[in-house]
Design a protein around this motif. Structure first.
Motif, PDB file in Angstrom:
ATOM      1  N   PHE A 169       0.824  -1.205   0.000  1.00 46.05           N
ATOM      2  CA  PHE A 169       0.000   0.000   0.000  1.00 46.05           C
ATOM      3  C   PHE A 169       0.863   1.261   0.000  1.00 46.05           C
ATOM      4  CE2 PHE A 169      -1.779   3.303   2.847  1.00 46.05           C
ATOM      5  CZ  PHE A 169      -2.822   3.741   2.057  1.00 46.05           C
ATOM      6  N   GLU A 172       2.436   1.848  -3.351  1.00 50.08           N
ATOM      7  CA  GLU A 172       1.452   2.410  -4.290  1.00 50.08           C
ATOM      8  C   GLU A 172       1.202   3.884  -3.981  1.00 50.08           C
ATOM      9  OE1 GLU A 172      -0.280   1.222  -6.927  1.00 50.08           O
ATOM     10  OE2 GLU A 172       0.930  -0.602  -6.902  1.00 50.08           O
ATOM     11  N   LEU A 173       1.147   4.211  -2.703  1.00 47.31           N
ATOM     12  CA  LEU A 173       0.920   5.599  -2.313  1.00 47.31           C
ATOM     13  C   LEU A 173       2.063   6.485  -2.773  1.00 47.31           C
ATOM     14  CD1 LEU A 173      -1.049   7.444  -0.823  1.00 47.31           C
ATOM     15  CD2 LEU A 173       0.153   6.898   1.308  1.00 47.31           C
ATOM     16  N   THR A 176       2.002   8.281  -6.189  1.00 47.90           N
ATOM     17  CA  THR A 176       1.260   9.532  -6.407  1.00 47.90           C
ATOM     18  C   THR A 176       2.195  10.733  -6.436  1.00 47.90           C
ATOM     19  OG1 THR A 176       0.857   9.913  -4.036  1.00 47.90           O
ATOM     20  CG2 THR A 176      -0.750   8.548  -5.234  1.00 47.90           C
ATOM     21  N   ILE A 183      -7.218   8.923  -2.241  1.00 46.45           N
ATOM     22  CA  ILE A 183      -6.625   7.598  -2.077  1.00 46.45           C
ATOM     23  C   ILE A 183      -7.612   6.582  -1.499  1.00 46.45           C
ATOM     24  CG2 ILE A 183      -4.356   8.636  -1.745  1.00 46.45           C
ATOM     25  CD1 ILE A 183      -4.570   7.726   1.223  1.00 46.45           C
ATOM     26  N   HIS A 185      -9.608   4.544  -2.895  1.00 47.97           N
ATOM     27  CA  HIS A 185      -9.565   3.235  -3.545  1.00 47.97           C
ATOM     28  C   HIS A 185      -8.352   2.433  -3.097  1.00 47.97           C
ATOM     29  CE1 HIS A 185      -6.935   5.718  -6.023  1.00 47.97           C
ATOM     30  NE2 HIS A 185      -6.455   4.632  -6.587  1.00 47.97           N
ATOM     31  N   LEU A 186      -7.206   3.106  -2.887  1.00 52.53           N
ATOM     32  CA  LEU A 186      -6.016   2.405  -2.407  1.00 52.53           C
ATOM     33  C   LEU A 186      -6.233   1.861  -1.001  1.00 52.53           C
ATOM     34  CD1 LEU A 186      -2.983   4.614  -3.573  1.00 52.53           C
ATOM     35  CD2 LEU A 186      -3.709   2.392  -4.462  1.00 52.53           C
ATOM     36  N   ASN A 189      -8.576  -1.121  -1.197  1.00 52.82           N
ATOM     37  CA  ASN A 189      -7.872  -2.249  -1.815  1.00 52.82           C
ATOM     38  C   ASN A 189      -7.037  -2.982  -0.771  1.00 52.82           C
ATOM     39  OD1 ASN A 189      -8.901  -1.590  -4.287  1.00 52.82           O
ATOM     40  ND2 ASN A 189      -6.973  -0.907  -5.183  1.00 52.82           N
ATOM     41  N   ALA A 190      -6.267  -2.220  -0.001  1.00 53.26           N
ATOM     42  CA  ALA A 190      -5.345  -2.809   0.962  1.00 53.26           C
ATOM     43  C   ALA A 190      -6.085  -3.547   2.066  1.00 53.26           C
ATOM     44  CB  ALA A 190      -4.444  -1.717   1.553  1.00 53.26           C
ATOM     45  N   TYR A 206      -3.691  -4.927  -7.053  1.00 53.86           N
ATOM     46  CA  TYR A 206      -4.666  -3.834  -7.013  1.00 53.86           C
ATOM     47  C   TYR A 206      -5.327  -3.576  -8.366  1.00 53.86           C
ATOM     48  CZ  TYR A 206      -2.855  -2.633  -2.362  1.00 53.86           C
ATOM     49  OH  TYR A 206      -2.492  -2.648  -1.040  1.00 53.86           O
ATOM     50  N   ASN A 207      -4.641  -3.925  -9.438  1.00 52.98           N
ATOM     51  CA  ASN A 207      -5.206  -3.694 -10.772  1.00 52.98           C
ATOM     52  C   ASN A 207      -5.849  -4.952 -11.361  1.00 52.98           C
ATOM     53  OD1 ASN A 207      -2.904  -5.166 -11.223  1.00 52.98           O
ATOM     54  ND2 ASN A 207      -2.028  -3.772 -12.758  1.00 52.98           N
TER      55      ASN A 207
END
Length: 507
Positions: A169, A172-173, A176, A183, A185-186, A189-190, A206-207
């Motif tokens: 996570f 991914e953050l 940005t 965020i 959706h992130l 997701n996590a 995540y995708n």
């Protein structure tokens, strides 16, 4: 006996001289009186509430779009236990810690039921963990609690999985690059991936299109209006006003494309010596029951299907919303973010991730998380309950068939308890020595037999995610834009409105 014709003549004579206008006025007056009587009559002995009950709507106009504020006003007017009608359903609202304890702890045997509601009956029926009743609920919950504990819930053996997901996570953050973004959706997701690891035995990228689709429909279902259970006939109104039909279609899609394939895959590759997730543990229990010839059991494929949905929804949305509430609050109060980082930097530094063993030495971080749960008030009305039989509470009659709403907000936002509940103030959970102080009024996960069975998991996730987020990033509002609103949105939960911010990597 007077002949019928004579009787008619006598009645006609009585009305001679009465004008048509007066007759019409009398009829209108009678109809109005009957209407008022219908709107104001209440079953004998039930808790007090608003006088006027509008046919079809009940007290919806008095409740309005913000039930929490409306219930706060009604509590002042009618007392800690009052009743309203939503549609044609009698709803008893219970306020105050002592009353909640009396109903759900002392009288827990009676108040443990789930009421029969439309969406529940269509999507779950009396199956699974969350919506079931009686022996089915007892068996399903007992198995779920024991299995999740075996898999590490509430114990340090689950920490590695949470740390792994937190690391992904944060990576991914970082992509940005400090740009303004939402965020949400992130975050979801996590958090959802941790439940996936427990239930399905694996996490998703995540995708992953399948995972993205699943989270999309979950987000849609969480936003469904609670009125769907009280006014199901509105499903026939063009436009799917309450999103009832969408919810049913989403449930069918998740079952068809996600849950059933997962169960089939586990059955195909089942290994009695490799029980590593909830589904495989459930299948093992099913096989044990079958080998014993046990027929009086709910451990079957249908209940497994619903239990998976229950765990996924309950374990992802509330924790994800709590993290978003935390981020929203520290945007408004950057000094609290700075203090959290100062403590983390002093105790842990930046060379290693924050771990559960650091929790005892980071009381301000823990207090900030607790204040987030209190302030965010994610499940202000908990989950609806019912009673197994006619009963009483505080001298009022609670009839079987009534819907019971435990008003958790009445405790978490009570000025008598907290002094200034409208303010975000973590130090309310610290004593004079700076240590965490326990308060029985802190009940974000509810109390009694239907309390949140994933509380220990949620607490682990919140501490590890939030502390490591603060260690790695500074969160600031979007430049040249006002701070996002602290007002939440009501659906099945109370969550922040969508907001954007910047996540800046610390040096």
């Amino acid at each position: 006996m007077v002949p019928m014709l004579d009787l008619i003549k006598k009645i006609g004579t009585m009305f001679e001289g009465i004008s048509t206008l007066n007759v019409t006025t009398g009829l209108v007056f009678t109809v109005v009186c009957l209407f008022v009587w219908t709107c104001t009559r209440r079953p004998r002995g039930i808790p007090p509430g608003p006088l006027i009950t509008i046919p079809i709507l009940g007290h919806l106009l008095q409740i309005g779009a913000n039930p929490i504020k409306s219930f706060q006003k009604m509590r002042k007017q009618y007392g800690d236990v009052f009743s309203v009608y939503i549609g044609n359903r009698l709803v008893v609202v219970i306020n105050g810690l002592e009353n909640l304890k009396e109903a759900f702890v002392i009288k827990g045997d009676v108040f443990t039921a789930r009421p029969n509601t439309y969406v529940q009956d269509i999507v779950a029926g009396n199956k699974g963990i969350f919506f079931s009743n009686g022996s089915i609920w007892k068996e399903q919950r007992k198995f779920a609690v024991a299995t999740l504990r075996h898999l590490g819930m509430g114990r340090n053996i689950l920490e590695a999985n949470i740390q792994e997901e937190a690391t992904v996570f944060l990576e991914e953050l970082a992509t940005t690059r400090g740009q303004v973004t939402d965020i949400a959706h992130l975050v979801h997701n996590a958090v959802s991936n941790i439940i996936c690891t427990l239930v399905f035995g694996k996490r998703f990228q995540y995708n992953d299109p399948k995972f993205v689709k699943l989270l999309k429909v979950v987000a849609e279902d969480i936003s469904v209006s609670p009125l769907a259970d009280f006014m199901p006939l509105l499903r026939f109104v063009p436009g799917d006003l309450l999103k009832i039909n969408r919810t049913i279609k989403n449930a069918e899609m998740v079952e068809r494309e996600f849950i059933i394939p997962a169960i089939d895959e586990h059955l195909e590759h089942y290994d009695d010596d490799n029980i590593h997730d909830f589904i495989s543990a459930y299948i093992k229990e099913m096989k044990i029951m079958e080998s014993l010839g046990e027929t009086n059991t709910s451990m079957d494929r249908e209940n497994l299907r619903i239990a998976i949905t229950d765990l996924f929804l309950a374990g992802s949305e509330t924790t994800g919303s709590a993290i978003r509430w935390f981020l929203l609050c520290i945007l408004h109060f950057p000094e609290i973010q700075d203090k959290c980082f100062t403590d983390i930097n002093r105790i842990v530094g930046c060379s290693r991730p924050v771990s559960l063993k650091d929790k005892v030495n980071l009381p301000f971080v823990e207090a900030t998380i607790m204040e987030t749960l209190r302030f965010g008030d994610i499940a202000p009305l908990g989950a609806t309950h019912g009673v197994l039989e006619d009963t009483t509470l505080k001298g009022y009659r609670i009839p079987n068939g009534a819907i019971i709403m435990p008003n958790i907000d009445s405790v978490l936002s009570d000025p008598i308890i907290w002094g200034d509940p409208e303010n975000f103030r973590p130090d309310r959970f610290l004593d004079e020595h700076g240590k965490i102080t326990k308060s029985e009024e802190f009940i974000p996960y509810f109390i009694g037999r239907r309390n949140c069975m994933g509380e220990s998991l949620a607490r682990m996730e919140l501490f590890l995610f939030i502390s490591n987020m603060i260690q790695k990033f500074q969160f600031v509002k979007a430049d040249d834009e006002p701070l996002p609103s602290l007002e939440g949105e009501f659906g099945l939960t109370h969550c922040p409105k969508p907001f954007k911010m910047r996540a800046i990597l610390r040096d």
